[in-house]
Design a protein around this motif. Structure first.
Motif, PDB file in Angstrom:
ATOM      1  N   ASP A 187      35.355  80.767  37.309  1.00 24.52           N
ATOM      2  CA  ASP A 187      34.982  79.844  38.375  1.00 24.52           C
ATOM      3  C   ASP A 187      36.202  79.115  38.941  1.00 24.52           C
ATOM      4  OD1 ASP A 187      32.361  80.573  38.107  1.00 24.52           O
ATOM      5  OD2 ASP A 187      31.773  78.815  36.939  1.00 24.52           O
ATOM      6  N   LYS A 188      37.138  78.730  38.066  1.00 25.26           N
ATOM      7  CA  LYS A 188      38.348  78.049  38.525  1.00 25.26           C
ATOM      8  C   LYS A 188      39.190  78.975  39.395  1.00 25.26           C
ATOM      9  CE  LYS A 188      38.650  75.155  34.392  1.00 25.26           C
ATOM     10  NZ  LYS A 188      39.443  74.855  33.174  1.00 25.26           N
ATOM     11  N   ILE A 189      39.288  80.225  38.977  1.00 20.66           N
ATOM     12  CA  ILE A 189      40.097  81.186  39.736  1.00 20.66           C
ATOM     13  C   ILE A 189      39.451  81.478  41.083  1.00 20.66           C
ATOM     14  CG2 ILE A 189      40.997  83.558  39.715  1.00 20.66           C
ATOM     15  CD1 ILE A 189      41.102  83.204  36.590  1.00 20.66           C
ATOM     16  N   ARG A 190      38.131  81.542  41.090  1.00 18.76           N
ATOM     17  CA  ARG A 190      37.428  81.757  42.352  1.00 18.76           C
ATOM     18  C   ARG A 190      37.664  80.582  43.299  1.00 18.76           C
ATOM     19  NH1 ARG A 190      32.597  82.239  40.481  1.00 18.76           N
ATOM     20  NH2 ARG A 190      32.640  84.505  40.239  1.00 18.76           N
ATOM     21  N   GLU A 191      37.641  79.361  42.772  1.00 20.92           N
ATOM     22  CA  GLU A 191      37.900  78.186  43.604  1.00 20.92           C
ATOM     23  C   GLU A 191      39.296  78.237  44.209  1.00 20.92           C
ATOM     24  OE1 GLU A 191      36.762  74.217  42.253  1.00 20.92           O
ATOM     25  OE2 GLU A 191      35.640  75.178  40.627  1.00 20.92           O
ATOM     26  N   GLY A 192      40.254  78.763  43.454  1.00 25.41           N
ATOM     27  CA  GLY A 192      41.621  78.862  43.947  1.00 25.41           C
ATOM     28  C   GLY A 192      41.838  79.997  44.926  1.00 25.41           C
ATOM     29  N   GLY A 193      40.914  80.944  44.979  1.00 20.38           N
ATOM     30  CA  GLY A 193      41.028  82.040  45.933  1.00 20.38           C
ATOM     31  C   GLY A 193      41.620  83.311  45.369  1.00 20.38           C
ATOM     32  N   GLY A 194      41.717  83.426  44.007  1.00 18.57           N
ATOM     33  CA  GLY A 194      42.226  84.652  43.407  1.00 18.57           C
ATOM     34  C   GLY A 194      43.681  84.539  43.015  1.00 18.57           C
ATOM     35  N   CYS A 232      47.447  92.164  27.600  1.00 16.51           N
ATOM     36  CA  CYS A 232      46.303  92.351  28.502  1.00 16.51           C
ATOM     37  C   CYS A 232      45.000  91.788  27.938  1.00 16.51           C
ATOM     38  CB  CYS A 232      46.136  93.833  28.837  1.00 16.51           C
ATOM     39  SG  CYS A 232      44.962  94.124  30.187  1.00 16.51           S
ATOM     40  N   GLU A 233      44.739  91.986  26.646  1.00 13.77           N
ATOM     41  CA  GLU A 233      43.472  91.530  26.075  1.00 13.77           C
ATOM     42  C   GLU A 233      43.334  90.013  26.189  1.00 13.77           C
ATOM     43  OE1 GLU A 233      40.869  93.244  25.058  1.00 13.77           O
ATOM     44  OE2 GLU A 233      41.900  95.122  25.551  1.00 13.77           O
ATOM     45  N   ASP A 234      44.323  89.289  25.736  1.00 18.84           N
ATOM     46  CA  ASP A 234      44.264  87.826  25.795  1.00 18.84           C
ATOM     47  C   ASP A 234      44.311  87.327  27.236  1.00 18.84           C
ATOM     48  OD1 ASP A 234      44.104  87.706  23.062  1.00 18.84           O
ATOM     49  OD2 ASP A 234      46.179  87.061  22.750  1.00 18.84           O
ATOM     50  N   PHE A 235      45.103  87.984  28.047  1.00 21.65           N
ATOM     51  CA  PHE A 235      45.232  87.625  29.464  1.00 21.65           C
ATOM     52  C   PHE A 235      43.877  87.708  30.162  1.00 21.65           C
ATOM     53  CE2 PHE A 235      46.197  88.900  33.897  1.00 21.65           C
ATOM     54  CZ  PHE A 235      47.078  87.901  34.282  1.00 21.65           C
ATOM     55  N   MET A 236      43.199  88.834  29.987  1.00 21.24           N
ATOM     56  CA  MET A 236      41.909  89.026  30.641  1.00 21.24           C
ATOM     57  C   MET A 236      40.842  88.100  30.062  1.00 21.24           C
ATOM     58  SD  MET A 236      42.570  91.062  33.070  1.00 21.24           S
ATOM     59  CE  MET A 236      40.885  90.985  33.676  1.00 21.24           C
ATOM     60  N   ALA A 237      40.915  87.828  28.764  1.00 21.89           N
ATOM     61  CA  ALA A 237      39.944  86.915  28.148  1.00 21.89           C
ATOM     62  C   ALA A 237      40.052  85.517  28.756  1.00 21.89           C
ATOM     63  CB  ALA A 237      40.162  86.860  26.635  1.00 21.89           C
ATOM     64  N   ILE A 238      41.287  85.060  28.973  1.00 24.32           N
ATOM     65  CA  ILE A 238      41.490  83.738  29.583  1.00 24.32           C
ATOM     66  C   ILE A 238      40.993  83.732  31.025  1.00 24.32           C
ATOM     67  CG2 ILE A 238      43.270  82.132  30.397  1.00 24.32           C
ATOM     68  CD1 ILE A 238      44.806  82.809  27.776  1.00 24.32           C
ATOM     69  N   LEU A 239      41.279  84.792  31.763  1.00 28.45           N
ATOM     70  CA  LEU A 239      40.789  84.866  33.142  1.00 28.45           C
ATOM     71  C   LEU A 239      39.261  84.859  33.169  1.00 28.45           C
ATOM     72  CD1 LEU A 239      43.111  87.487  34.923  1.00 28.45           C
ATOM     73  CD2 LEU A 239      43.384  85.010  34.749  1.00 28.45           C
ATOM     74  N   GLU A 240      38.643  85.615  32.284  1.00 22.28           N
ATOM     75  CA  GLU A 240      37.184  85.722  32.280  1.00 22.28           C
ATOM     76  C   GLU A 240      36.519  84.374  32.031  1.00 22.28           C
ATOM     77  OE1 GLU A 240      35.163  87.961  33.147  1.00 22.28           O
ATOM     78  OE2 GLU A 240      36.359  89.792  33.220  1.00 22.28           O
ATOM     79  N   ARG A 241      37.024  83.621  31.074  1.00 28.15           N
ATOM     80  CA  ARG A 241      36.339  82.354  30.783  1.00 28.15           C
ATOM     81  C   ARG A 241      36.708  81.251  31.778  1.00 28.15           C
ATOM     82  NH1 ARG A 241      39.398  82.782  25.781  1.00 28.15           N
ATOM     83  NH2 ARG A 241      41.171  81.356  25.745  1.00 28.15           N
ATOM     84  N   ASN A 242      37.614  81.556  32.696  1.00 33.94           N
ATOM     85  CA  ASN A 242      37.952  80.615  33.756  1.00 33.94           C
ATOM     86  C   ASN A 242      37.663  81.187  35.135  1.00 33.94           C
ATOM     87  OD1 ASN A 242      39.548  78.171  32.430  1.00 33.94           O
ATOM     88  ND2 ASN A 242      40.162  80.030  31.340  1.00 33.94           N
TER      89      ASN A 242
END
Length: 313
Positions: A171-178, A159-169
């Protein structure tokens, strides 16, 4: 015919079905036990109320097989990505492998609904190390941004590494729609962290309903963030699971694969039709009417995957 409760037609979408698995060709551990029966499995699914199925692809080979399957039925769609345990496949030629994923998405926009299955799995490091998983999970987020597609995510003991990667990306995830973290089996705290990120859902299947601890987490999850899946041929609800006592739909089943018939399921091989059991278990755990939840979870899935597909056309 759709299943009906109190006159209401029950509709389902299975967001995670591994229909390219050899079990649906009658092959178990490289041993042929019965005839290929995927057509029968799919017919059972449609009769049970499945409206659409999203076939999970976890490597390039899976993508090709899933596309072939999806080309034969308007109700079948796929994901494109590389599972964390398969990320070593990137290593010999990272850019070449990435370009192949990209090309398959670009050539099949009408069938590809999500990027994935991608993420982190620290429970199975014997298949791929943490550093390689992290590197190529993050790389695949570029695909979500480029093609404006949601993510089909995998997270086990990371979870820690997973969330860290999501957090620093973000904007990309928002562009994809979640996206959706599929086959969720984590703690309530992990669920809350994922949902607090914004734009993410949790996919639930039999593995999400194994223990009383799992059931308590599911009880507290908000219904507007839940989707249903089977993760077949894995993750069926077993008699030992905490959620089993709430299951009311029963299927004729044979224990020995060699005793296969077209009218029976095989014990231990989950099928998309069993998504009704997942719904029943969740409804029982939450103490809410299953017909209401079915409608909510169906709409959640439409909102993430199929509204996005319409926008990209």
């Amino acid at each position: 015919m759709l299943r009906r409760y109190f006159g209401i037609a029950m509709k389902y979408i299975d967001i995670g079905a591994n229909l390219t698995d050899p079990m649906f060709q009658g092959c178990y551990g490289k041993s042929q036990k019965h005839v290929a029966d995927l057509d029968i499995v799919l017919e059972r699914a449609w009769q049970q109320g499945l409206q659409k199925i999203i076939v999970t692809a976890g490597c390039l080979k899976d993508v090709d097989e899933a596309l072939e399957l999806a080309s034969k039925d308007d109700r079948i769609f796929i994901t494109v990505g590389t599972h964390p345990t398969r990320c070593e496949e990137f290593v010999p030629d990272p850019e070449g492998y990435y370009d192949q994923l990209r090309s398959k998405i670009k050539a099949n926009r009408g069938k590809v609904l999500a990027i994935g299955e991608c993420g982190l799995d620290y429970d199975r490091l014997q298949f791929c190390g943490q550093e390689t998983q992290r590197l190529y999970f993050e790389k695949q987020l570029d695909l979500a941004a480029e093609f404006r597609l949601p993510l089909f995510l995998h997270m086990r003991n990371a979870c820690e590494d997973f969330m860290a990667i999501l957090e620093r990306n973000r904007d990309k995830i928002r562009e994809g729609g979640g996206g959706v973290v599929h086959s969720f089996t984590g703690t309530l705290e992990e669920a809350q962290r994922i949902l607090a990120f914004g734009g993410l859902y949790l996919g639930l299947n039999g593995c999400s309903l194994k223990t009383e601890e799992n059931a308590e987490v599911v009880r507290q999850l908000p219904n507007d963030r839940i989707m249903l899946e089977t993760d077949c041929p894995w993750c069926g609800i077993r008699p030992t699971h905490a959620g089993h006592k709430h299951v009311t739909t029963k299927f004729a089943t044979v224990k020995k694969k060699e005793k296969w018939t077209s009218e029976s399921l095989i014990d231990g091989r989950c099928e998309p039709c069993q998504i009704s059991q997942v719904l029943e278990a969740i409804a029982g755990i939450k103490g809410e009417p299953k017909e209401n939840l079915a409608e909510l979870y169906y709409q959640n899935t439409i909102d993430l995957f199929f509204s996005q597909a319409e926008k990209s056309d």
